[in-house]
Design a protein around this motif. Structure first.
Motif, PDB file in Angstrom:
ATOM      1  N   THR A  17       0.005  -1.126  -0.670  1.00 52.48           N
ATOM      2  CA  THR A  17       0.193   0.240   0.329  1.00 52.48           C
ATOM      3  C   THR A  17       0.858   1.395  -0.105  1.00 52.48           C
ATOM      4  O   THR A  17       0.433   2.098  -0.997  1.00 52.48           O
ATOM      5  CB  THR A  17      -0.836  -0.163   1.108  1.00 52.48           C
ATOM      6  N   ALA A  18       1.898   1.470   0.946  1.00 58.21           N
ATOM      7  CA  ALA A  18       2.648   2.121   1.063  1.00 58.21           C
ATOM      8  C   ALA A  18       2.995   2.910  -0.481  1.00 58.21           C
ATOM      9  O   ALA A  18       2.950   3.764  -0.886  1.00 58.21           O
ATOM     10  CB  ALA A  18       3.876   2.252   1.611  1.00 58.21           C
ATOM     11  N   TYR A  19       3.907   2.222  -1.466  1.00 57.22           N
ATOM     12  CA  TYR A  19       4.063   2.436  -2.574  1.00 57.22           C
ATOM     13  C   TYR A  19       2.941   2.512  -3.313  1.00 57.22           C
ATOM     14  O   TYR A  19       3.221   3.941  -4.725  1.00 57.22           O
ATOM     15  CB  TYR A  19       4.944   0.847  -3.186  1.00 57.22           C
ATOM     16  N   ALA A  20       2.504   1.960  -3.556  1.00 57.88           N
ATOM     17  CA  ALA A  20       0.908   2.782  -4.220  1.00 57.88           C
ATOM     18  C   ALA A  20       0.149   3.566  -3.861  1.00 57.88           C
ATOM     19  O   ALA A  20       0.237   4.458  -5.072  1.00 57.88           O
ATOM     20  CB  ALA A  20      -0.274   1.182  -4.310  1.00 57.88           C
ATOM     21  N   VAL A  21       0.614   4.196  -3.044  1.00 62.21           N
ATOM     22  CA  VAL A  21       0.107   4.849  -2.177  1.00 62.21           C
ATOM     23  C   VAL A  21       0.920   6.516  -3.159  1.00 62.21           C
ATOM     24  O   VAL A  21       0.665   7.406  -3.366  1.00 62.21           O
ATOM     25  CB  VAL A  21      -0.249   5.224  -0.891  1.00 62.21           C
ATOM     26  N   TRP A  22       2.249   6.570  -3.057  1.00 56.83           N
ATOM     27  CA  TRP A  22       2.786   7.655  -3.398  1.00 56.83           C
ATOM     28  C   TRP A  22       2.534   7.459  -4.947  1.00 56.83           C
ATOM     29  O   TRP A  22       3.097   8.643  -5.433  1.00 56.83           O
ATOM     30  CB  TRP A  22       4.554   7.029  -2.902  1.00 56.83           C
ATOM     31  N   ILE A  23       2.736   6.506  -5.286  1.00 57.73           N
ATOM     32  CA  ILE A  23       2.783   6.585  -7.013  1.00 57.73           C
ATOM     33  C   ILE A  23       1.278   7.288  -7.516  1.00 57.73           C
ATOM     34  O   ILE A  23       1.439   7.970  -8.090  1.00 57.73           O
ATOM     35  CB  ILE A  23       2.872   5.167  -7.705  1.00 57.73           C
ATOM     36  N   ILE A  90       5.431  -1.324 -12.871  1.00 55.71           N
ATOM     37  CA  ILE A  90       6.142  -0.762 -12.243  1.00 55.71           C
ATOM     38  C   ILE A  90       6.999  -1.577 -11.198  1.00 55.71           C
ATOM     39  O   ILE A  90       6.157  -1.907 -10.321  1.00 55.71           O
ATOM     40  CB  ILE A  90       5.690   0.064 -11.012  1.00 55.71           C
ATOM     41  N   LEU A  91       8.045  -2.033 -11.470  1.00 54.39           N
ATOM     42  CA  LEU A  91       8.710  -3.048 -10.217  1.00 54.39           C
ATOM     43  C   LEU A  91       9.335  -2.229  -9.216  1.00 54.39           C
ATOM     44  O   LEU A  91      10.028  -1.214  -9.506  1.00 54.39           O
ATOM     45  CB  LEU A  91       9.742  -3.943 -10.970  1.00 54.39           C
ATOM     46  N   ILE A  92       8.344  -2.917  -7.548  1.00 57.18           N
ATOM     47  CA  ILE A  92       9.713  -1.571  -6.982  1.00 57.18           C
ATOM     48  C   ILE A  92      10.238  -2.670  -6.084  1.00 57.18           C
ATOM     49  O   ILE A  92      10.732  -3.015  -4.737  1.00 57.18           O
ATOM     50  CB  ILE A  92       7.904  -1.226  -5.595  1.00 57.18           C
ATOM     51  N   TYR A 106       9.326  -2.558 -17.898  1.00 57.64           N
ATOM     52  CA  TYR A 106       8.513  -2.763 -16.512  1.00 57.64           C
ATOM     53  C   TYR A 106       9.613  -0.770 -16.383  1.00 57.64           C
ATOM     54  O   TYR A 106      10.526  -0.881 -17.159  1.00 57.64           O
ATOM     55  CB  TYR A 106       9.427  -3.288 -15.638  1.00 57.64           C
ATOM     56  N   ILE A 107       8.582  -0.464 -15.061  1.00 58.61           N
ATOM     57  CA  ILE A 107       8.847   0.773 -15.436  1.00 58.61           C
ATOM     58  C   ILE A 107       9.720   0.243 -13.738  1.00 58.61           C
ATOM     59  O   ILE A 107       9.254   0.182 -13.036  1.00 58.61           O
ATOM     60  CB  ILE A 107       8.056   1.356 -14.777  1.00 58.61           C
ATOM     61  N   ASN A 108      10.609   0.357 -13.772  1.00 48.84           N
ATOM     62  CA  ASN A 108      11.974  -0.586 -12.657  1.00 48.84           C
ATOM     63  C   ASN A 108      12.499   0.481 -11.448  1.00 48.84           C
ATOM     64  O   ASN A 108      13.414   1.493 -11.829  1.00 48.84           O
ATOM     65  CB  ASN A 108      13.214  -1.296 -12.619  1.00 48.84           C
ATOM     66  N   ILE A 109      11.697   0.829 -10.381  1.00 47.95           N
ATOM     67  CA  ILE A 109      12.160   1.769  -9.796  1.00 47.95           C
ATOM     68  C   ILE A 109      13.336   1.064  -8.273  1.00 47.95           C
ATOM     69  O   ILE A 109      12.670   1.479  -6.980  1.00 47.95           O
ATOM     70  CB  ILE A 109      10.921   2.708  -8.821  1.00 47.95           C
ATOM     71  N   ALA A 110      12.405  -0.302  -8.107  1.00 44.59           N
ATOM     72  CA  ALA A 110      13.503  -0.941  -7.303  1.00 44.59           C
ATOM     73  C   ALA A 110      14.644  -0.172  -6.559  1.00 44.59           C
ATOM     74  O   ALA A 110      15.850  -0.707  -7.207  1.00 44.59           O
ATOM     75  CB  ALA A 110      13.074  -2.061  -7.497  1.00 44.59           C
ATOM     76  N   GLY A 111      15.146  -0.412  -5.747  1.00 45.37           N
ATOM     77  CA  GLY A 111      16.713   0.864  -4.958  1.00 45.37           C
ATOM     78  C   GLY A 111      16.664   2.244  -4.864  1.00 45.37           C
ATOM     79  O   GLY A 111      17.304   2.612  -4.743  1.00 45.37           O
ATOM     80  N   LYS A 112      15.907   2.637  -6.110  1.00 49.56           N
ATOM     81  CA  LYS A 112      15.632   4.089  -6.312  1.00 49.56           C
ATOM     82  C   LYS A 112      15.078   4.936  -5.101  1.00 49.56           C
ATOM     83  O   LYS A 112      14.615   4.347  -4.603  1.00 49.56           O
ATOM     84  CB  LYS A 112      14.866   4.111  -6.852  1.00 49.56           C
ATOM     85  N   ARG A 114      13.398   8.383  -3.973  1.00 53.53           N
ATOM     86  CA  ARG A 114      12.434   9.378  -3.799  1.00 53.53           C
ATOM     87  C   ARG A 114      12.879   9.807  -4.981  1.00 53.53           C
ATOM     88  O   ARG A 114      11.610  10.068  -6.227  1.00 53.53           O
ATOM     89  CB  ARG A 114      11.906  10.467  -3.043  1.00 53.53           C
ATOM     90  N   ASP A 115      13.423  10.561  -5.334  1.00 53.63           N
ATOM     91  CA  ASP A 115      13.359  11.879  -6.911  1.00 53.63           C
ATOM     92  C   ASP A 115      13.774  10.858  -8.209  1.00 53.63           C
ATOM     93  O   ASP A 115      13.418  10.993  -9.258  1.00 53.63           O
ATOM     94  CB  ASP A 115      14.479  12.790  -6.710  1.00 53.63           C
ATOM     95  N   ALA A 116      14.724   9.626  -8.362  1.00 54.24           N
ATOM     96  CA  ALA A 116      15.193   8.924  -9.109  1.00 54.24           C
ATOM     97  C   ALA A 116      13.891   8.594  -9.612  1.00 54.24           C
ATOM     98  O   ALA A 116      13.507   7.722 -10.655  1.00 54.24           O
ATOM     99  CB  ALA A 116      16.514   8.155  -8.904  1.00 54.24           C
ATOM    100  N   ALA A 117      12.944   6.993  -8.227  1.00 52.83           N
ATOM    101  CA  ALA A 117      11.818   6.961  -9.168  1.00 52.83           C
ATOM    102  C   ALA A 117      11.013   7.784  -9.180  1.00 52.83           C
ATOM    103  O   ALA A 117      10.318   7.486 -10.672  1.00 52.83           O
ATOM    104  CB  ALA A 117      10.814   6.262  -7.444  1.00 52.83           C
TER     105      ALA A 117
END
Length: 645
Positions: A17-23, A90-92, A106-112, A114-117
Motif C-alpha cells: 500500500t505504501a508504494y501504491a499510495v505514493w505512485i 512498475i517494479l518495486i 518494466y518501469i524499474n524503481i526498485a532500490g531507487k 524518491r527523486d529517481a523513482a
C-alpha cells in the motif's frame, strides 16, 4: 460510462500500500486521473464488481509489481484480464516475474530514492496530448505522502538472495497482520533447527519493509541478548542517554510501543516465553514475529514450519549452484529437503564446481551403513553436509576459527574479539589473522559454514552443535582456547563509552563460553575459577551500568563457583560477597546487603587484619548500609573502625 480515468492502480493491498499510495499521488500531481482501491472502494462494496468496472473505466493499469503481488490471486485476476498495451508494470522489488509477465517491459524503481523513482515513472509514461481548452487551475495544497523508503529504520541480518518458496507461509503471515485482530498481530514461527524459521522471518521483513516505519531484529536467545538489542534500539531512536540503566531502557521502549503502531519487531530463537512477556509490546499495536524451536509456546498459536517441498528444494539447489542439475531432486530427497543442509550442499557444489550426482556419491560414502532408502533426518542431514564442507576447507586457520566459534553465542560474533586476543591464539590462525583475516573468514562463508555481516560472523546453532560433537577428545582443548581468549579480551572500563559498547556486544559470548566451561570442565578447578571470573566481569559491567538486578545474577554464579573451587574462607570469595552486597544495597535491600557485607568482613579481618585497606573498604560499606537504614548509633560505631573516618 463517463470519461475514462488515465490509470487504475493494481497492487497487493496487504503488502504494498505504501508504494501504491505514493505512485498514485505522483500521477495525480502530474495531472493524471486515477482509480485506486484505497480511496475509491468502500466497505460493503462488491470487490470483484468494483474491480471489474475500474478496469473498464481506465485507459491503463499500473501494476505495482512485487513478489507479494505475484502470489496474490486477486492481483492475478486483475492483470490477466487486461488488453494488449493496457498494463504498465512498475517494479518495486528486485526479482524476475514469471509466467505472462516475464516478457513485459518494466518501469524499474526498485532500490531507487524518491527523486529517481519519480523521474523514472514520469519519463516512461506516455505523454498526453495537450488540451485545446484551459485545464483546471492546479490544486497546490495536496500533501505528498512520504516516499516509502524514507520511512524505514532497519536493523536486520543480510538477506538471503537464494530464498525459495514458502509462499503459503508468507501469505499466512500477511493475512494475519492485515486482519488487524489483536491476537493475530503476534505470529509465532516454530520448527526444528535448520528448517528455515529465521530465513522466513527475515524474508518477510525484507519483502514488507515498506509497510513499516521501523523494523527491528532482536536476538532472543536469552535475557542478555534481548537487553543488548533493546538498548541498541533505544539509543538508535534517541529514547535514552548512553549511560541509562536497563530499567530506563525497558521503560522507554515499552512506552515507545504504546505510542506507535507501524513497526515490526522480530524476536529470533525464543526459548523462554515467560521472559519474552516482560519485553514484548503490551497492547498489540504493531506487528511481531517470534521464531522458536520450542514446542511450548504458551498462548501463542504457532505456524509449524516443516522442510520445503521437493519442488522448492530442486528450485533452490538449481538457483544456488547457478544451473539446472538433473540429480538435484535425488540430492534434495536424500537431505530430507532441509533448508540448512541444502544450503551447505549447494554452497559446496557451487564452490567446487562439481555436480549434485557427484556430491551425492561423496555423501553416501561418508554416511556408511546408514539406510540409503530413506531421507536423512534433520540432524543427520546437517552432520553429513558439514563433514564434506569441513573436509574441503583448505585453511587450517579457518577450521580453528570455526572450532572456537562453536563455544560462543551463535549470532553477531565480533571479529574484533580475535584481533584483540591474537597473541593468545594457536598457529596458524595467530599469524594469518593479521593480514589474511578476510580470506580466513571467506573459507567458512563460501561453504555456508558461517555467514558474515560486516565485521561480525554468525554460525547456525545446529552447525555449532555438530562441530562440538565432531571435536571428540579435542573438545575440551578448544573450549579452553575459547575461554582463555575471552577472559583476556572481555572487560569493562568505567566512563569509557567505547568500552561500554564493546562490553554490551561481547558479554553474551563471554558468558556463553563460561557456561560451557562450567558444564564440561567441572573437574578442573583452575578453569572453573576462570569461568567464575568471567561471570564476575559481567556482573561488574552491569553494576557500573546501573543494572543491578542483572549484575546480581552474574555475581551469584561467581559465588557458587568460588565457594566450590576456593572455599568459603578465601579472600576472592569474600570479594564476591561484597559485590553481592553492593548489588542488594543499590536495589534498596539494605538488610540483605548487610548480611553479605558481614560475610566479607569476617573473612577480611582474618585474612588481611583490621588495619588493611580492603578491610577498611568493607567497614565503609557496612556503615553506608546502616546509614541508609537510619540506624545512626550502630553506623557510627562501625564507621569509626575505618581509617578513612
Amino acid at each position: 460510462m463517463g470519461e475514462k480515468k488515465d490509470f487504475f492502480i493494481s497492487y497487493n493491498s496487504k503488502q504494498d500500500t505504501a508504494y501504491a499510495v505514493w505512485i498514485e499521488w505522483l500521477l495525480r500531481k502530474n495531472n493524471y486521473t486515477t482509480i485506486m482501491q484505497e480511496y475509491d472502494f468502500r466497505a460493503g462494496d462488491n470487490f470483484k464488481s468494483k474491480m471489474h468496472h475500474a478496469l473498464l473505466e481506465s485507459e491503463r493499469v499500473v501494476l505495482v509489481l512485487s513478489r507479494a503481488y505475484m502470489e496474490s490471486e486477486n492481483c492475478e485476476e486483475e492483470w490477466t484480464n487486461l488488453e494488449e498495451g493496457q498494463a504498465l508494470p512498475i517494479l518495486i522489488e528486485n526479482f524476475k516475474p514469471k509466467g505472462l509477465l516475464k516478457s513485459r517491459v518494466y518501469i524499474n524503481i526498485a532500490g531507487k530514492d524518491r527523486d529517481a523513482a519519480a523521474a523514472e515513472i514520469l519519463e516512461k509514461i506516455k505523454v498526453k496530448t495537450r488540451p485545446t481548452t484551459e485545464p483546471a487551475f492546479p490544486v497546490t495544497d495536496i500533501a505528498e505522502p512520504p516516499f516509502p523508503r524514507a520511512l524505514m529504520s532497519l536493523r536486520m541480518p543480510s538477506r538471503n538472495p537464494n530464498f525459495t518458496g514458502r509462499g503459503e507461509i508468507m501469505r499466512q503471515l500477511g493475512d494475519a497482520f492485515a486482519s488487524g485482530e489483536a491476537i493475530a498481530l503476534t505470529q509465532t514461527v516454530a520448527g526444528l533447527g535448520g528448517v528455515g524459521k529465521t530465513q522466513i522471518a527475515l524474508e518477510y521483513a525484507y519483502r514488507n519493509a515498506l509497510r513499516y516505519d521501523v523494523i527491528w531484529w532482536c536476538n532472543a536467545d536469552n535475557e542478555i541478548t534481548l537487553q543488548n538489542d533493546y538498548r541498541a534500539f533505544a539509543l538508535r531512536l534517541g529514547l535514552v542517554r548512553e549511560d541509562a540503566n536497563f530499567d530506563a531502557v525497558l521503560t522507554a521502549v515499552l512506552e515507545w510501543f504504546d505510542r506507535n503502531d507501524k513497526f515490526l519487531f522480530i524476536y529470533d530463537n525464543v526459548e523462554d516465553f515467560a521472559l519474552l512477556e516482560q519485553y514484548r509490546p503490551r497492547d498489540n499495536r504493531g506487528n511481531v514475529i517470534i521464531t522458536t524451536r520450542s514446542a511450548q509456546t504458551g498462548y501463542y498459536k504457532p505456524l509449524d514450519i516443516t522442510p520445503i517441498s521437493p519442488e522448492e528444494a530442486v528450485e533452490f539447489l538449481n538457483k544456488r549452484i547457478g544451473r539446472a542439475d538433473a540429480d538435484a531432486g535425488r540430492l534434495a530427497e536424500r537431505l530430507g529437503c532441509l533448508p540448512l543442509a541444502l544450503e551447505q550442499a549447494g554452497a559446496y557444489i557451487a564452490t567446487r564446481g562439481t555436480t549434485c550426482g557427484a556430491y551425492l556419491k561423496s555423501l553416501e560414502k561418508g554416511l556408511g551403513i546408514l539406510d540409503k532408502t530413506r531421507p536423512l533426518n534433520y540432524k543427520e542431514s546437517v552432520t553429513a553436509t558439514w563433514e564434506l564442507s569441513f573436509a574441503a576447507i583448505e585453511r587450517e586457520s579457518a577450521r580453528q576459527l570455526l572450532n572456537m566459534c562453536a563455544y560462543l553465542a551463535p549470532d553477531d560474533i565480533p571479529l574484533e574479539i580475535f584481533r584483540q586476543g591474537q597473541e593468545y591464539l594457536l598457529e596458524p590462525l595467530k599469524t594469518e589473522l593479521a593480514d589474511e583475516l578476510d580470506d580466513v573468514v571467506y573459507e567458512l562463508t563460501k561453504y555456508s559454514l558461517a555467514a558474515r555481516d560486516g565485521d561480525a560472523i554468525r554460525v547456525h546453532r545446529l552447525v555449532q552443535e555438530v562441530v562440538r560433537e565432531k571435536l571428540g577428545e579435542e573438545e575440551k582443548e578448544w573450549l579452553e582456547e575459547s575461554l582463555v581468549l575471552l577472559i583476556r579480551v572481555f572487560s569493562f572500563e568505567f566512563g569509557n563509552i567505547e568500552s561500554h559498547a564493546a562490553f554490551a556486544r561481547n558479554v553474551n559470548h563471554a558468558t556463553a563460553v563460561a557456561d560451557w566451561a562450567v558444564q564440561l570442565l567441572g573437574e578442573d578447578d583452575v578453569l572453573q575459577e576462570c569461568a567464575g571470573w568471567m561471570y564476575n566481569k559481567a556482573g561488574f559491567g552491569y553494576s557500573n551500568l546501573g543494572d543491578y538486578k542483572t549484575a546480581l545474577q552474574w555475581h551469584e554464579k561467581t559465588r557458587i563457583i568460588f565457594e566450590k573451587t576456593l572455599g568459603t574462607e578465601h579472600h576472592n570469595t569474600a570479594a564476591i560477597y561484597n559485590n553481592i552486597g553492593i548489588a542488594y544495597k543499590e536495589l534498596g535491600e539494605y538488610q540483605t546487603a548487610l548480611e553479605w557485607y558481614e560475610k566479607d568482613r569476617i573473612i577480611s579481618e582474618r585474612v588481611f587484619g583490621t588495619e588493611h585497606h580492603n578491610t577498611a573498604a568493607i567497614y565503609n560499606n557496612i556503615g553506608s548500609a546502616y546509614e541508609l537504614l537510619c540506624e545512626q548509633s550502630d553506623c557510627a560505631g562501625v564507621v569509626r573502625k575505618s581509617p578513612d573516618y
